[in-house]
Design a protein around this motif. Structure first.
Motif, PDB file in Angstrom:
ATOM      1  N   ALA A   1       0.839  -1.196   0.000  1.00  0.00           N
ATOM      2  CA  ALA A   1       0.000   0.000   0.000  1.00  0.00           C
ATOM      3  C   ALA A   1       0.872   1.242   0.000  1.00  0.00           C
ATOM      4  CB  ALA A   1      -0.889  -0.006   1.241  1.00  0.00           C
ATOM      5  N   ASP A   2       0.542   2.175  -0.825  1.00  0.00           N
ATOM      6  CA  ASP A   2       1.347   3.375  -1.003  1.00  0.00           C
ATOM      7  C   ASP A   2       0.455   4.603  -0.852  1.00  0.00           C
ATOM      8  OD1 ASP A   2       2.947   5.452  -1.822  1.00  0.00           O
ATOM      9  OD2 ASP A   2       3.757   4.393  -3.564  1.00  0.00           O
ATOM     10  N   PRO A   3       0.818   5.562   0.073  1.00  0.00           N
ATOM     11  CA  PRO A   3       0.013   6.763   0.196  1.00  0.00           C
ATOM     12  C   PRO A   3      -0.123   7.515  -1.118  1.00  0.00           C
ATOM     13  CG  PRO A   3       1.515   6.576   2.034  1.00  0.00           C
ATOM     14  CD  PRO A   3       1.894   5.494   1.050  1.00  0.00           C
ATOM     15  N   GLY A   4       0.969   7.613  -1.880  1.00  0.00           N
ATOM     16  CA  GLY A   4       0.911   8.177  -3.228  1.00  0.00           C
ATOM     17  C   GLY A   4       0.487   9.634  -3.277  1.00  0.00           C
TER      18      GLY A   4
ATOM     19  N   GLY B   1      -5.510   8.843   8.400  1.00  0.00           N
ATOM     20  CA  GLY B   1      -5.515   7.448   8.804  1.00  0.00           C
ATOM     21  C   GLY B   1      -6.609   6.659   8.109  1.00  0.00           C
ATOM     22  N   GLU B   2      -7.799   7.249   8.040  1.00  0.00           N
ATOM     23  CA  GLU B   2      -8.904   6.565   7.363  1.00  0.00           C
ATOM     24  C   GLU B   2      -8.619   6.384   5.874  1.00  0.00           C
ATOM     25  OE1 GLU B   2     -12.125   9.147   8.511  1.00  0.00           O
ATOM     26  OE2 GLU B   2     -12.841   7.695  10.003  1.00  0.00           O
TER      27      GLU B   2
ATOM     28  N   GLU C   1      -7.161   2.586   1.494  1.00  0.00           N
ATOM     29  CA  GLU C   1      -6.295   2.183   0.393  1.00  0.00           C
ATOM     30  C   GLU C   1      -5.776   0.752   0.585  1.00  0.00           C
ATOM     31  OE1 GLU C   1      -3.231   5.090   0.078  1.00  0.00           O
ATOM     32  OE2 GLU C   1      -4.564   6.658  -0.687  1.00  0.00           O
ATOM     33  N   ILE C   2      -5.636   0.356   1.852  1.00  0.00           N
ATOM     34  CA  ILE C   2      -5.114  -0.977   2.145  1.00  0.00           C
ATOM     35  C   ILE C   2      -6.202  -2.036   2.022  1.00  0.00           C
ATOM     36  CG2 ILE C   2      -4.161  -2.416   3.995  1.00  0.00           C
ATOM     37  CD1 ILE C   2      -2.698   0.105   4.989  1.00  0.00           C
ATOM     38  N   SER C   3      -7.406  -1.704   2.503  1.00  0.00           N
ATOM     39  CA  SER C   3      -8.460  -2.712   2.590  1.00  0.00           C
ATOM     40  C   SER C   3      -9.777  -2.182   2.034  1.00  0.00           C
ATOM     41  CB  SER C   3      -8.658  -3.119   4.052  1.00  0.00           C
ATOM     42  OG  SER C   3      -9.776  -3.961   4.202  1.00  0.00           O
TER      43      SER C   3
ATOM     44  N   ASN D   1      10.381  15.377   5.228  1.00  0.00           N
ATOM     45  CA  ASN D   1       9.264  15.162   4.295  1.00  0.00           C
ATOM     46  C   ASN D   1       9.260  13.716   3.794  1.00  0.00           C
ATOM     47  OD1 ASN D   1      11.490  15.227   2.615  1.00  0.00           O
ATOM     48  ND2 ASN D   1      10.968  17.179   1.659  1.00  0.00           N
ATOM     49  N   CYS D   2       9.780  12.810   4.619  1.00  0.00           N
ATOM     50  CA  CYS D   2       9.806  11.403   4.252  1.00  0.00           C
ATOM     51  C   CYS D   2       8.446  10.759   4.510  1.00  0.00           C
ATOM     52  CB  CYS D   2      10.887  10.678   5.045  1.00  0.00           C
ATOM     53  SG  CYS D   2      12.565  11.299   4.745  1.00  0.00           S
ATOM     54  N   ASP D   3       8.238   9.581   3.911  1.00  0.00           N
ATOM     55  CA  ASP D   3       6.965   8.859   4.002  1.00  0.00           C
ATOM     56  C   ASP D   3       7.217   7.382   4.246  1.00  0.00           C
ATOM     57  OD1 ASP D   3       4.678  10.547   3.660  1.00  0.00           O
ATOM     58  OD2 ASP D   3       5.342  10.921   1.603  1.00  0.00           O
ATOM     59  N   LEU D   4       6.135   6.695   4.609  1.00  0.00           N
ATOM     60  CA  LEU D   4       6.158   5.241   4.727  1.00  0.00           C
ATOM     61  C   LEU D   4       5.214   4.605   3.724  1.00  0.00           C
ATOM     62  CD1 LEU D   4       5.884   4.676   8.591  1.00  0.00           C
ATOM     63  CD2 LEU D   4       7.956   4.546   7.198  1.00  0.00           C
ATOM     64  N   THR D   5       5.542   3.390   3.303  1.00  0.00           N
ATOM     65  CA  THR D   5       4.576   2.512   2.640  1.00  0.00           C
ATOM     66  C   THR D   5       4.534   1.240   3.472  1.00  0.00           C
ATOM     67  OG1 THR D   5       6.279   1.643   1.149  1.00  0.00           O
ATOM     68  CG2 THR D   5       4.908   3.466   0.343  1.00  0.00           C
ATOM     69  N   PHE D   6       3.522   0.425   3.228  1.00  0.00           N
ATOM     70  CA  PHE D   6       3.263  -0.734   4.083  1.00  0.00           C
ATOM     71  C   PHE D   6       3.020  -1.976   3.248  1.00  0.00           C
ATOM     72  CE2 PHE D   6       3.091   2.161   7.511  1.00  0.00           C
ATOM     73  CZ  PHE D   6       2.413   3.277   7.060  1.00  0.00           C
TER      74      PHE D   6
END
Length: 221
Positions: A2-5, A70-71, A76-78, A211-216
């Motif tokens: 999953a990517d915030p994108g 968060g929502e 995006e994940i589920s 300004n870094c991000d996470l993906t999961f």
């Protein structure tokens, strides 16, 4: 994975605007108080009063940002997300309080220093200092929203069963962040720089302007 994108980046913008507006409103209240006390020969801010006011100013827009982002990440994940955004509230409320206390303490020190160094023009120097803080409002708001987005995303990802997280650096990243760009670790682990997520509690050299991000993902994704 999953990517915030870009959708997530666009979703952050109204929250940046809201927090920047809250900061500017705070400074509009603060400035006449500070300058009035200087005129009366009183150089100190009252920390407990102004830290409470700053906390009050930012807590609601921080909560709004955390819930919304968060929502979005959970969705995006589920297709049927189970994430409950209220689980973020205690952390975000503490984050707002910590920011209020720390920032007012910094302001108090800067105001006192400005008044000492430029005795003949203390009011003008302090007004200049406060204007500089106003000019930084959008930058500070961006930092805060990035921190909230990464915390909310991590919490949402865990709720949706993700088991890994990957660090992605933003533009002009510091060396410690660039060194872990693309690194995937367990979702509850800490990255080599000691952080759980970009913007998590750490010395300023690890958090300022981040300004870094996470993906999961999961181990088998």
């Amino acid at each position: 994975m999953a990517d915030p994108g870009t959708a997530q980046e666009e979703a952050r913008e109204p929250h940046v605007v809201a927090i920047a507006a809250a900061l500017l409103a705070f400074y509009e209240l603060l400035e006449p108080e500070v300058l009035g006390r200087l005129a009366d020969g009183l150089k100190n801010l009252i920390p407990s009063l102004w830290s409470a006011r700053l906390t009050e100013a930012v807590v609601e827009p921080l909560l709004d940002a955390g819930h919304d982002l968060g929502e979005r990440i959970a969705a995006e994940i589920s297709d049927e997300p189970v994430f409950d955004p209220s689980t973020l509230d205690a952390y975000l409320e503490q984050m707002a309080e910590n920011y209020g206390v720390q920032h007012v303490a910094n302001l108090r020190e800067m105001v006192n220093e400005a008044a000492r160094e430029v005795e003949a023009e203390a009011e003008a120097e302090v007004a200049r200092l406060l204007q500089a803080e106003k000019d930084r409002a959008e930058q500070v708001a961006t930092e805060q929203v990035n921190k909230v987005a990464n915390f909310a995303g991590l919490d949402a990802a865990k709720a949706e069963g993700m088991t890994t997280k990957t660090w992605h650096t933003g533009p002009n990243s510091r060396a410690t962040h660039a060194a872990q760009d693309g690194l995937t670790i367990g979702i509850d682990e800490r990255f080599p720089n000691g952080q759980r997520f970009p913007g998590s509690p750490a010395p300023p050299e690890e958090t300022a302007n981040c300004n870094c991000d996470l993906t999961f993902g999961t181990e088998d994704s």
